[in-house]
Structures are given as C-alpha cells and as structure tokens.
Design a protein around this motif. Structure first.
Motif, PDB file in Angstrom:
ATOM      1  N   ALA A 174       0.832  -1.218   0.000  1.00  0.00           N
ATOM      2  CA  ALA A 174       0.000   0.000   0.000  1.00  0.00           C
ATOM      3  C   ALA A 174       0.862   1.261   0.000  1.00  0.00           C
ATOM      4  O   ALA A 174       0.542   2.244  -0.673  1.00  0.00           O
ATOM      5  CB  ALA A 174      -0.939  -0.003   1.205  1.00  0.00           C
ATOM      6  N   ALA A 175       1.984   1.211   0.757  1.00  0.00           N
ATOM      7  CA  ALA A 175       2.861   2.393   0.802  1.00  0.00           C
ATOM      8  C   ALA A 175       3.489   2.628  -0.565  1.00  0.00           C
ATOM      9  O   ALA A 175       3.605   3.772  -1.029  1.00  0.00           O
ATOM     10  CB  ALA A 175       3.932   2.206   1.863  1.00  0.00           C
ATOM     11  N   GLY A 176       3.881   1.530  -1.215  1.00  0.00           N
ATOM     12  CA  GLY A 176       4.477   1.648  -2.542  1.00  0.00           C
ATOM     13  C   GLY A 176       3.487   2.161  -3.582  1.00  0.00           C
ATOM     14  O   GLY A 176       3.856   2.899  -4.482  1.00  0.00           O
ATOM     15  N   LEU A 177       2.234   1.764  -3.427  1.00  0.00           N
ATOM     16  CA  LEU A 177       1.207   2.247  -4.369  1.00  0.00           C
ATOM     17  C   LEU A 177       1.044   3.762  -4.254  1.00  0.00           C
ATOM     18  O   LEU A 177       0.893   4.449  -5.244  1.00  0.00           O
ATOM     19  CB  LEU A 177      -0.156   1.636  -4.040  1.00  0.00           C
ATOM     20  CG  LEU A 177      -0.520   0.268  -4.575  1.00  0.00           C
ATOM     21  CD1 LEU A 177      -1.947  -0.071  -4.151  1.00  0.00           C
ATOM     22  CD2 LEU A 177      -0.423   0.244  -6.083  1.00  0.00           C
ATOM     23  N   ASP A 178       1.000   4.240  -3.015  1.00  0.00           N
ATOM     24  CA  ASP A 178       0.921   5.684  -2.723  1.00  0.00           C
ATOM     25  C   ASP A 178      -0.251   6.348  -3.451  1.00  0.00           C
ATOM     26  O   ASP A 178      -0.109   7.431  -4.052  1.00  0.00           O
ATOM     27  CB  ASP A 178       2.249   6.354  -3.111  1.00  0.00           C
ATOM     28  CG  ASP A 178       2.454   7.668  -2.369  1.00  0.00           C
ATOM     29  OD1 ASP A 178       1.785   7.875  -1.331  1.00  0.00           O
ATOM     30  OD2 ASP A 178       3.267   8.483  -2.833  1.00  0.00           O
ATOM     31  N   TRP A 214      -9.013  19.728  -3.613  1.00  0.00           N
ATOM     32  CA  TRP A 214      -8.378  19.118  -2.438  1.00  0.00           C
ATOM     33  C   TRP A 214      -8.253  17.605  -2.576  1.00  0.00           C
ATOM     34  O   TRP A 214      -9.180  16.930  -2.994  1.00  0.00           O
ATOM     35  CB  TRP A 214      -9.168  19.461  -1.170  1.00  0.00           C
ATOM     36  CG  TRP A 214      -8.930  20.870  -0.742  1.00  0.00           C
ATOM     37  CD1 TRP A 214      -9.727  21.941  -1.012  1.00  0.00           C
ATOM     38  CD2 TRP A 214      -7.800  21.363  -0.020  1.00  0.00           C
ATOM     39  NE1 TRP A 214      -9.166  23.076  -0.496  1.00  0.00           N
ATOM     40  CE2 TRP A 214      -7.984  22.763   0.123  1.00  0.00           C
ATOM     41  CE3 TRP A 214      -6.658  20.778   0.515  1.00  0.00           C
ATOM     42  CZ2 TRP A 214      -7.056  23.568   0.782  1.00  0.00           C
ATOM     43  CZ3 TRP A 214      -5.738  21.589   1.180  1.00  0.00           C
ATOM     44  CH2 TRP A 214      -5.952  22.957   1.306  1.00  0.00           C
ATOM     45  N   TYR A 215      -7.091  17.114  -2.176  1.00  0.00           N
ATOM     46  CA  TYR A 215      -6.795  15.683  -2.271  1.00  0.00           C
ATOM     47  C   TYR A 215      -6.157  15.235  -0.972  1.00  0.00           C
ATOM     48  O   TYR A 215      -5.704  16.053  -0.165  1.00  0.00           O
ATOM     49  CB  TYR A 215      -5.822  15.415  -3.438  1.00  0.00           C
ATOM     50  CG  TYR A 215      -6.412  15.835  -4.763  1.00  0.00           C
ATOM     51  CD1 TYR A 215      -7.198  14.958  -5.498  1.00  0.00           C
ATOM     52  CD2 TYR A 215      -6.224  17.132  -5.254  1.00  0.00           C
ATOM     53  CE1 TYR A 215      -7.778  15.353  -6.695  1.00  0.00           C
ATOM     54  CE2 TYR A 215      -6.810  17.534  -6.452  1.00  0.00           C
ATOM     55  CZ  TYR A 215      -7.580  16.645  -7.163  1.00  0.00           C
ATOM     56  OH  TYR A 215      -8.164  17.035  -8.334  1.00  0.00           O
ATOM     57  N   THR A 216      -6.099  13.937  -0.770  1.00  0.00           N
ATOM     58  CA  THR A 216      -5.376  13.408   0.387  1.00  0.00           C
ATOM     59  C   THR A 216      -4.537  12.209  -0.065  1.00  0.00           C
ATOM     60  O   THR A 216      -4.866  11.561  -1.058  1.00  0.00           O
ATOM     61  CB  THR A 216      -6.358  12.988   1.512  1.00  0.00           C
ATOM     62  OG1 THR A 216      -5.600  12.607   2.669  1.00  0.00           O
ATOM     63  CG2 THR A 216      -7.233  11.812   1.104  1.00  0.00           C
ATOM     64  N   THR A 217      -3.481  11.966   0.676  1.00  0.00           N
ATOM     65  CA  THR A 217      -2.695  10.762   0.396  1.00  0.00           C
ATOM     66  C   THR A 217      -3.282   9.594   1.190  1.00  0.00           C
ATOM     67  O   THR A 217      -4.206   9.775   1.989  1.00  0.00           O
ATOM     68  CB  THR A 217      -1.225  10.947   0.814  1.00  0.00           C
ATOM     69  OG1 THR A 217      -1.189  11.076   2.241  1.00  0.00           O
ATOM     70  CG2 THR A 217      -0.593  12.157   0.159  1.00  0.00           C
ATOM     71  N   THR A 218      -2.747   8.406   0.973  1.00  0.00           N
ATOM     72  CA  THR A 218      -3.159   7.239   1.770  1.00  0.00           C
ATOM     73  C   THR A 218      -1.994   6.839   2.686  1.00  0.00           C
ATOM     74  O   THR A 218      -1.810   5.671   2.994  1.00  0.00           O
ATOM     75  CB  THR A 218      -3.563   6.069   0.853  1.00  0.00           C
ATOM     76  OG1 THR A 218      -2.563   5.905  -0.163  1.00  0.00           O
ATOM     77  CG2 THR A 218      -4.897   6.319   0.192  1.00  0.00           C
ATOM     78  N   ARG A 219      -1.211   7.849   3.123  1.00  0.00           N
ATOM     79  CA  ARG A 219       0.000   7.545   3.911  1.00  0.00           C
ATOM     80  C   ARG A 219      -0.270   7.383   5.401  1.00  0.00           C
ATOM     81  O   ARG A 219       0.517   6.793   6.117  1.00  0.00           O
ATOM     82  CB  ARG A 219       1.033   8.658   3.688  1.00  0.00           C
ATOM     83  CG  ARG A 219       1.555   8.633   2.260  1.00  0.00           C
ATOM     84  CD  ARG A 219       2.437   9.791   1.943  1.00  0.00           C
ATOM     85  NE  ARG A 219       2.739   9.799   0.506  1.00  0.00           N
ATOM     86  CZ  ARG A 219       3.405  10.755  -0.105  1.00  0.00           C
ATOM     87  NH1 ARG A 219       3.841  11.798   0.565  1.00  0.00           N
ATOM     88  NH2 ARG A 219       3.626  10.687  -1.394  1.00  0.00           N
ATOM     89  N   ASP A 220      -1.394   7.937   5.881  1.00  0.00           N
ATOM     90  CA  ASP A 220      -1.715   7.891   7.303  1.00  0.00           C
ATOM     91  C   ASP A 220      -2.676   6.730   7.542  1.00  0.00           C
ATOM     92  O   ASP A 220      -3.884   6.894   7.486  1.00  0.00           O
ATOM     93  CB  ASP A 220      -2.360   9.228   7.703  1.00  0.00           C
ATOM     94  CG  ASP A 220      -2.685   9.268   9.181  1.00  0.00           C
ATOM     95  OD1 ASP A 220      -2.129   8.446   9.937  1.00  0.00           O
ATOM     96  OD2 ASP A 220      -3.508  10.116   9.578  1.00  0.00           O
ATOM     97  N   ARG A 221      -2.097   5.529   7.778  1.00  0.00           N
ATOM     98  CA  ARG A 221      -2.951   4.341   7.878  1.00  0.00           C
ATOM     99  C   ARG A 221      -2.984   3.822   9.307  1.00  0.00           C
ATOM    100  O   ARG A 221      -2.075   4.064  10.087  1.00  0.00           O
ATOM    101  CB  ARG A 221      -2.403   3.229   6.964  1.00  0.00           C
ATOM    102  CG  ARG A 221      -2.546   3.533   5.497  1.00  0.00           C
ATOM    103  CD  ARG A 221      -2.073   2.358   4.663  1.00  0.00           C
ATOM    104  NE  ARG A 221      -0.639   2.135   4.840  1.00  0.00           N
ATOM    105  CZ  ARG A 221       0.296   2.757   4.124  1.00  0.00           C
ATOM    106  NH1 ARG A 221      -0.057   3.614   3.195  1.00  0.00           N
ATOM    107  NH2 ARG A 221       1.564   2.532   4.351  1.00  0.00           N
ATOM    108  N   PHE A 222      -4.052   3.108   9.652  1.00  0.00           N
ATOM    109  CA  PHE A 222      -4.103   2.434  10.954  1.00  0.00           C
ATOM    110  C   PHE A 222      -4.875   1.140  10.777  1.00  0.00           C
ATOM    111  O   PHE A 222      -5.608   0.960   9.801  1.00  0.00           O
ATOM    112  CB  PHE A 222      -4.762   3.319  12.020  1.00  0.00           C
ATOM    113  CG  PHE A 222      -6.176   3.703  11.696  1.00  0.00           C
ATOM    114  CD1 PHE A 222      -7.240   2.925  12.139  1.00  0.00           C
ATOM    115  CD2 PHE A 222      -6.447   4.841  10.950  1.00  0.00           C
ATOM    116  CE1 PHE A 222      -8.548   3.265  11.830  1.00  0.00           C
ATOM    117  CE2 PHE A 222      -7.747   5.194  10.639  1.00  0.00           C
ATOM    118  CZ  PHE A 222      -8.807   4.405  11.079  1.00  0.00           C
TER     119      PHE A 222
END
Ligand SMILES: Cc1cc2nc3c(=O)[nH]c(=O)nc-3n(C[C@H](O)[C@H](O)[C@H](O)COP(=O)(O)O)c2cc1C
Length: 213
Positions: free
Chosen positions: A175-179, A189-197
C-alpha cells in the motif's frame, strides 16, 4: 442541519455530497474515440462494486462545454466502444491527472498533453496509462442513462495490471508503494493514503473477552 434532498438543487446536493463522502478514490479513465485517438479523464464518483463478477462503477456528468455535445468524451467513447481502462492515481501522477481534467476539445490526446504515456492492454484495444501503478482493463457491463445527460457506467474488469514490485506471491499489495491519492471536498483538495491504521475484525468470542474488565 438536515436537508430533504428534493428541496436541494443538483448543484447544492453535489456540494454537500462531495464534502461529506470522502476521500473518494480516483479513476483516471482511458478511452479511444471513433478515430482511435486516446483520451483520459479523472472521475471520483467511482468505486469497485463486486468481485464476482469483478465490477466497478463510474458516475459521469453531462457535458457542460458549449460545443453542443450532450456527453463528456469519456461517456461517449465508452458508449461507442464498449471498452475502457481505469488507471488508479498515485501521488506521483496527480499533476498529469489534473491536466487530463482540463476541458480540451474532442480529439486532443490528453494523455500526451499531460506528459503521460500509454501501454497496450492485453484483452481490449484501449491502452492503459503506463505511469499508473494499477490499471483495470474493462468491458462495459451496463450503462444507465440518468437525468441531465448523466451516465452511470459499470464495467467488468477483464484484466488487472499491478506494477512489478508492488505485489508478492501471496497477492499482498504494498500500500505504501502504491501511494494512491483520494479526492476530498471542493474542486482541488486531495489526500494521500500515507496515514494508515489497523482495526482488526473480531469474532463474537474475541469481542466478549475484550469487554471483560
Ligand atoms: C479529481 C477529479 C475527479 C473528477 N470526478 C468526476 C466525476 O466523478 N464525474 C464527472 O463527470 N466528472 C468528474 N471530473 C471532471 C472530469 O474529469 C472533466 O469534466 C473532464 O474534462 C472530462 O473529460 P472528457 O470530456 O475527456 O471525458 C473530475 C475531475 C477531477 C479533477
């Protein structure tokens, strides 16, 4: 506050929906027109819908350009060809994705304008976007015509492309590599998917154990 949907104009409902249903995944949809010229445009009224058959859905508005055409190029090309590719949008291709959303006249190859390149698909004639980490080759499953020249398009995924190195033998995807990015409120406005839990699922027994003091 609460609203009866019937009391709101389409523009106001749009404002409320896109400000409350987010982040939304973005499909950068590649298509071919009747002359074989490639087209790409982003759509965030988009999601996967089913795995058997593997279906995704896209909501395409009517054409607001003043060129007299009722449909956006993407909707027209899908209706004419019955094929399209959904390319997922990573952080690295946000700027080209935004360029693809510019209202170019029909016949302009938005993929080239945006500095992106195409790669041949395996099962359909429409190319995928090489810079996208994930692409789904689709055959049109259904098109529902809605008011205001909107179309609700569903596509059956025929072929999946996931960039080498982002998936292992057990089908675990990095998932991090997909970014990937998502669309937020407003127009820009957009958001990343970097803040995961993680929030693991539980059986009834695990939940009951957890509840005990
Ligand atoms: C991130 C993003 C998401 C978008 N989502 C949608 C959408 O879900 N439905 C839609 O009709 N237009 C959407 N648009 C606008 C289209 O991308 C835009 O109208 C584009 O020019 C259509 O191109 P086409 O005429 O080549 O199909 C979106 C634009 C952006 C930047």
């Amino acid at each position: 506050m609460d609203f009866a949907a019937a009391d709101l104009s389409p523009d106001r409902i749009y404002k409320l929906l896109v400000s409350t249903v987010m982040p939304r995944p973005i499909a950068l949809v590649s298509t071919l027109n009747a002359d074989g010229i490639a087209n790409a445009a982003p759509f965030s009224f988009f999601n996967v819908f089913s795995n058997a058959p593997p279906l995704l859905v896209i909501g395409i508005e009517g054409n607001k350009r003043e060129d007299g055409r009722p449909y956006k190029d993407t909707a027209r090309n899908i209706a004419e060809r019955g094929e399209f590719v959904v390319n997922m949008v990573s952080h690295a291709i946000v700027e080209p994705m935004v360029i693809c959303a510019i209202d170019f006249p029909d016949g302009v190859n938005e993929i080239a304008e945006a500095g992106l390149t195409t790669a041949p698909s395996k099962q359909i004639s429409v190319p995928r976007i090489a810079e996208s980490p994930v692409s789904f080759e689709c055959r049109t499953f259904s098109i529902t015509d809605l008011p205001y020249n909107r179309k609700l398009v569903s596509g059956e995924i025929l072929h999946l492309h996931i960039r080498d190195g982002l998936i292992d033998d057990k089908l675990h995807v990095d998932a991090a590599g997909l970014d990937l990015v998502g669309r937020m409120h407003g127009a820009a406005w957009y958001t990343t998917t970097r803040d995961r839990f993680e929030a693991p699922l539980m059986t009834v027994a695990e939940w009951r154990t957890k509840q005990k003091p």
